[in-house]
Design a protein around this motif. Structure first.
Motif, PDB file in Angstrom:
ATOM      1  N   ASN A  67       3.073 -14.467  13.825  1.00 49.17           N
ATOM      2  CA  ASN A  67       3.401 -13.067  14.110  1.00 49.17           C
ATOM      3  C   ASN A  67       2.376 -12.219  13.341  1.00 49.17           C
ATOM      4  OD1 ASN A  67       4.678 -10.646  14.552  1.00 49.17           O
ATOM      5  ND2 ASN A  67       6.296 -11.001  13.034  1.00 49.17           N
ATOM      6  N   SER A  68       1.285 -11.846  14.028  1.00 50.63           N
ATOM      7  CA  SER A  68       0.100 -11.353  13.313  1.00 50.63           C
ATOM      8  C   SER A  68      -0.141  -9.864  13.516  1.00 50.63           C
ATOM      9  CB  SER A  68      -1.138 -12.114  13.800  1.00 50.63           C
ATOM     10  OG  SER A  68      -0.910 -13.493  13.762  1.00 50.63           O
ATOM     11  N   TYR A  69      -0.637  -9.253  12.469  1.00 51.56           N
ATOM     12  CA  TYR A  69      -0.917  -7.807  12.470  1.00 51.56           C
ATOM     13  C   TYR A  69      -2.299  -7.545  11.902  1.00 51.56           C
ATOM     14  CZ  TYR A  69       4.057  -7.325  13.250  1.00 51.56           C
ATOM     15  OH  TYR A  69       5.304  -7.416  13.791  1.00 51.56           O
ATOM     16  N   ALA A  70      -2.822  -6.355  12.247  1.00 50.95           N
ATOM     17  CA  ALA A  70      -4.049  -5.870  11.609  1.00 50.95           C
ATOM     18  C   ALA A  70      -3.823  -4.424  11.214  1.00 50.95           C
ATOM     19  CB  ALA A  70      -5.215  -5.962  12.584  1.00 50.95           C
ATOM     20  N   GLY A  71      -4.564  -3.988  10.196  1.00 53.24           N
ATOM     21  CA  GLY A  71      -4.508  -2.566   9.833  1.00 53.24           C
ATOM     22  C   GLY A  71      -5.265  -1.780  10.891  1.00 53.24           C
ATOM     23  N   ALA A  89      -0.200  -3.551  15.416  1.00 53.80           N
ATOM     24  CA  ALA A  89      -0.789  -2.534  14.532  1.00 53.80           C
ATOM     25  C   ALA A  89       0.070  -2.374  13.294  1.00 53.80           C
ATOM     26  CB  ALA A  89      -0.892  -1.208  15.272  1.00 53.80           C
ATOM     27  N   PHE A  90      -0.557  -2.389  12.135  1.00 55.50           N
ATOM     28  CA  PHE A  90       0.161  -2.152  10.873  1.00 55.50           C
ATOM     29  C   PHE A  90      -0.398  -0.889  10.240  1.00 55.50           C
ATOM     30  CE2 PHE A  90       0.081  -2.678   6.182  1.00 55.50           C
ATOM     31  CZ  PHE A  90       1.454  -2.514   5.970  1.00 55.50           C
ATOM     32  N   ASN A  91       0.515  -0.043   9.861  1.00 60.13           N
ATOM     33  CA  ASN A  91       0.139   1.234   9.282  1.00 60.13           C
ATOM     34  C   ASN A  91      -0.029   1.060   7.766  1.00 60.13           C
ATOM     35  OD1 ASN A  91      -0.220   3.869   8.824  1.00 60.13           O
ATOM     36  ND2 ASN A  91       1.850   4.528   9.480  1.00 60.13           N
ATOM     37  N   ILE A  92      -1.276   1.012   7.305  1.00 61.73           N
ATOM     38  CA  ILE A  92      -1.480   0.799   5.855  1.00 61.73           C
ATOM     39  C   ILE A  92      -0.891   2.000   5.112  1.00 61.73           C
ATOM     40  CG2 ILE A  92      -3.205   0.538   4.014  1.00 61.73           C
ATOM     41  CD1 ILE A  92      -4.772  -1.202   5.914  1.00 61.73           C
ATOM     42  N   GLY A  93      -0.136   1.717   4.120  1.00 61.61           N
ATOM     43  CA  GLY A  93       0.603   2.792   3.450  1.00 61.61           C
ATOM     44  C   GLY A  93       2.102   2.622   3.708  1.00 61.61           C
ATOM     45  N   ASP A  94       2.442   1.847   4.763  1.00 63.03           N
ATOM     46  CA  ASP A  94       3.852   1.511   4.998  1.00 63.03           C
ATOM     47  C   ASP A  94       4.243   0.503   3.917  1.00 63.03           C
ATOM     48  OD1 ASP A  94       6.082   0.039   5.689  1.00 63.03           O
ATOM     49  OD2 ASP A  94       5.302  -0.643   7.614  1.00 63.03           O
ATOM     50  N   PHE A 121      -8.889  -3.773   1.196  1.00 63.84           N
ATOM     51  CA  PHE A 121      -7.879  -4.501   1.991  1.00 63.84           C
ATOM     52  C   PHE A 121      -6.689  -4.923   1.128  1.00 63.84           C
ATOM     53  CE2 PHE A 121      -6.104  -8.520   3.671  1.00 63.84           C
ATOM     54  CZ  PHE A 121      -5.690  -8.080   4.929  1.00 63.84           C
ATOM     55  N   PHE A 122      -6.980  -5.539  -0.028  1.00 65.76           N
ATOM     56  CA  PHE A 122      -5.893  -6.178  -0.776  1.00 65.76           C
ATOM     57  C   PHE A 122      -5.125  -5.236  -1.699  1.00 65.76           C
ATOM     58  CE2 PHE A 122      -8.362 -10.013   0.311  1.00 65.76           C
ATOM     59  CZ  PHE A 122      -7.347 -10.826   0.758  1.00 65.76           C
ATOM     60  N   GLN A 123      -5.802  -4.260  -2.270  1.00 66.80           N
ATOM     61  CA  GLN A 123      -5.137  -3.486  -3.328  1.00 66.80           C
ATOM     62  C   GLN A 123      -3.820  -2.857  -2.858  1.00 66.80           C
ATOM     63  OE1 GLN A 123      -4.443  -0.163  -4.141  1.00 66.80           O
ATOM     64  NE2 GLN A 123      -3.781  -0.747  -6.228  1.00 66.80           N
ATOM     65  N   PRO A 124      -3.782  -2.207  -1.690  1.00 64.87           N
ATOM     66  CA  PRO A 124      -2.523  -1.565  -1.294  1.00 64.87           C
ATOM     67  C   PRO A 124      -1.403  -2.559  -0.973  1.00 64.87           C
ATOM     68  CG  PRO A 124      -4.388  -0.832   0.081  1.00 64.87           C
ATOM     69  CD  PRO A 124      -4.851  -2.004  -0.701  1.00 64.87           C
ATOM     70  N   MET A 126      -0.676  -5.588  -2.642  1.00 66.55           N
ATOM     71  CA  MET A 126      -0.337  -6.569  -3.673  1.00 66.55           C
ATOM     72  C   MET A 126       1.165  -6.735  -3.914  1.00 66.55           C
ATOM     73  SD  MET A 126      -2.759  -8.418  -4.917  1.00 66.55           S
ATOM     74  CE  MET A 126      -2.855  -8.648  -3.201  1.00 66.55           C
ATOM     75  N   ARG A 127       1.925  -5.712  -3.639  1.00 71.48           N
ATOM     76  CA  ARG A 127       3.382  -5.847  -3.846  1.00 71.48           C
ATOM     77  C   ARG A 127       4.113  -6.148  -2.545  1.00 71.48           C
ATOM     78  NH1 ARG A 127       1.903  -1.701  -7.456  1.00 71.48           N
ATOM     79  NH2 ARG A 127       2.131  -2.434  -9.603  1.00 71.48           N
ATOM     80  N   GLN A 128       3.349  -6.469  -1.498  1.00 69.26           N
ATOM     81  CA  GLN A 128       3.991  -6.655  -0.192  1.00 69.26           C
ATOM     82  C   GLN A 128       3.883  -8.083   0.340  1.00 69.26           C
ATOM     83  OE1 GLN A 128       2.400  -2.418   0.901  1.00 69.26           O
ATOM     84  NE2 GLN A 128       3.685  -3.101   2.606  1.00 69.26           N
ATOM     85  N   VAL A 129       3.612  -9.023  -0.579  1.00 75.42           N
ATOM     86  CA  VAL A 129       3.590 -10.427  -0.163  1.00 75.42           C
ATOM     87  C   VAL A 129       4.927 -11.043  -0.560  1.00 75.42           C
ATOM     88  CG1 VAL A 129       2.333 -12.613  -0.282  1.00 75.42           C
ATOM     89  CG2 VAL A 129       1.108 -10.465  -0.664  1.00 75.42           C
ATOM     90  N   SER A 130       5.576 -11.719   0.373  1.00 77.33           N
ATOM     91  CA  SER A 130       6.910 -12.257   0.069  1.00 77.33           C
ATOM     92  C   SER A 130       6.827 -13.562  -0.722  1.00 77.33           C
ATOM     93  CB  SER A 130       7.737 -12.413   1.344  1.00 77.33           C
ATOM     94  OG  SER A 130       6.984 -12.980   2.347  1.00 77.33           O
TER      95      SER A 130
END
Ligand code: NAD
Length: 464
Positions: A67-71, A89-94, A121-124, A126-130
């Motif tokens: 189930n793949s997304y891109a910014g 589509a993934f809304n960076i900042g979500d 890419f990674f900084q925003p 870092m707290r969103q990996v399960s």
């Protein structure tokens, strides 16, 4: 042996105590179970400008139905769509969304200034990996770079990935795949492995993937179907787990151990419907006996050199016998057996050899000058044999860190506890963790992996 501290730290009282005293809280690692999909959860895919492996990575994500997304990256979406991958589509900042995996194709990074794209890419995220999530960076092997600036920037990826591996807690792993420019079609077995729970105790590692023309259609459920494997030291510990995993993946396994272990050996062989070979690998004619045992099974496709011993003493206190026997069993016996198999056409085409080294062989260890010499020698054997092999054959090494077995159960309590905690996962690995890495190298689709040394150590601080 159970890790009582880990069990305690998950109890309500243990959580309270460890939190307040700032003690390690070893996470429960998600491990592979039969029928577990490669990935359970969403993947966010990103790429540096001008990256060359987007199509290859997209193809694998499509194959595993991720189930793949891109910014905000329409070009990436278009390229992925060409191989049938629909990138949502993934809304960076979500900040609400969680991802099970982040994959970044960094092959387009051509100079140090471009490394900023890693941060972007990674900084925003870092707290969103399960929990038990995966971070994978795909780079270009610096040896294959066209300019010094490109090689420098690609080499820099290692520091980035190894740091993320230490910062991301909760059983999240981070790995770097260096891919040769012509090896885009050889990434699938590695991507599947590093994304899946099979690599639970592996983090901060670098794998090198080369071109292999022999990519075949794979049955990913039973990748070793029809193969014959030999596993030395298979009656217990890591060897028994290797035999079980190779059999689970479809191989007929010849389980080898010393005659004194015959009973346990036979029990493992019976359990996995394999065969037993009671043999001391230090015997001069061991190669011949192995070949004779394999002949009735159609020859050998997979050889796992797992048997090994320790005789720990500081060099000042070490009797010569302790030096000689460790070097002979852990290193010279492997050399003799390989020499016999290779010089007597004892291996089938596209054979896979996997040796067990140790982080002691990478870092050295107090009281293990004999063992560390033998295990560093195993690394040398793998690195220098790899380029000499006939086309299609491979040899790789797995270097375990602290794994719960009878070998480590004999270590004094305080040293054992230190061994368990001195890694990014704050816990020891299990024999199955080493076995999964070996099964990955043994796959027909892993022909692009040759001469790799893969640590299975929870990113131990020793020799990192
Ligand atoms: P173990 O002692 O539990 O098992 C080793 C097996 O090898 C035993 O069944 C033993 O009988 C067999 N063996 C020993 N000498 C042999 C010989 N001459 N011929 C045939 N078989 C022989 O050890 P383990 O912890 O399962 O370790 C397996 C491998 O992993 C070893 O090579 C070891 O050095 C390596 N390793 C283990 C750890 C760890 O933390 N357990 C860490 C790094 C590397």
């Amino acid at each position: 042996m159970t890790d009582q501290y880990q069990n305690f730290s998950h109890s309500p009282l243990g959580q309270f105590v460890t939190k307040n005293l700032g003690l390690p809280q070893p996470p429960k690692l998600q491990r592979f179970e039969r029928a577990t999909p490669v990935l359970e959860g969403a993947v966010l895919f990103g790429a540096a400008a001008n990256s060359i492996f987007v199509a290859g990575i997209s193809q694998v994500l499509a194959n595993i139905h991720a189930n793949s997304y891109a910014g905000n990256n329409p070009k990436l979406q278009q390229l992925a769509a060409r191989v049938g991958l629909n990138l949502g589509a993934f809304n960076i900042g979500d900040k609400e969304s969680k991802f099970k995996a982040l994959i970044f194709d960094a092959s387009g990074i051509a100079q140090s200034q471009d490394l900023q794209q890693l941060y972007a890419f990674f900084q925003p995220l870092m707290r969103q990996v399960s929990a038990s999530g995966r971070v994978v960076v795909v780079g270009l092997n610096p040896q294959q770079a066209k300019t010094v600036a490109q090689a420098t920037a690609q080499r820099a990826l290692q520091g980035f990935v190894k740091s993320l591996a230490k910062e991301l807690k909760k059983g999240i792993t981070a790995q770097l795949l260096y891919v040769d420019p012509d090896a885009e079609g050889n990434m699938e077995s590695s991507l599947r492995f590093v994304l899946s729970p099979r690599s639970a105790y592996i983090s901060g590692q670098v794998l090198y993937i080369q071109h292999d023309a022999q990519v075949q259609h794979m049955d990913w459920q039973q990748p070793l179907l029809g193969k014959t494997a030999l596993v030395t030291g298979a009656s217990r510990g890591i060897g028994a787990a290797i035999a079980q995993v190779l059999a689970r993946d479809g191989a007929h396994v010849i389980c080898l151990d010393i005659p004194a272990q015959q009973q346990d050996l036979q029990a493992i062989a019976n359990q996995i419907k394999g065969s037993a070979l009671a043999l001391d690998i230090s015997q001069a004619n061991a190669g011949m006996q192995i070949l004779a045992a394999a002949q009735s099974q159609g020859g050998l496709d997979i050889v796992v050199h797992n048997a090994g011993i320790t005789r720990d003493k500081t060099l000042a206190n070490m009797p010569q016998q302790a030096w000689d026997v460790v070097l002979d069993i852990n290193l010279s016996a492997i050399e003799r057996i390989n020499h016999h198999l290779l010089s007597h056409q004892g291996l089938n085409a596209q054979a896979r050899m996997v040796c067990i080294s140790s982080i002691s062989g990478i870092a050295g260890n107090m009281g293990q000058s004999n063992y560390a010499t033998s295990k560093a020698g195993v690394i040398g054997l793998v690195e220098y044999t790899a380029p000499t092999l006939a086309q299609g054959m491979t040899i790789n090494a797995v270097a375990p860190g602290f794994i719960e077995t009878q070998m480590t159960a004999t270590i004094p309590f305080a040293i054992r506890e230190a061994g368990r905690r001195m890694n990014a996962m704050s816990q020891a690995g299990l024999p199955i963790d080493v076995a999964e890495a070996i099964a990955f190298f043994a796959q027909p689709a892993s022909g692009g992996l040759n001469g790799n040394i893969l640590r299975v150590c929870g990113q131990s601080i020793l020799g990192a």
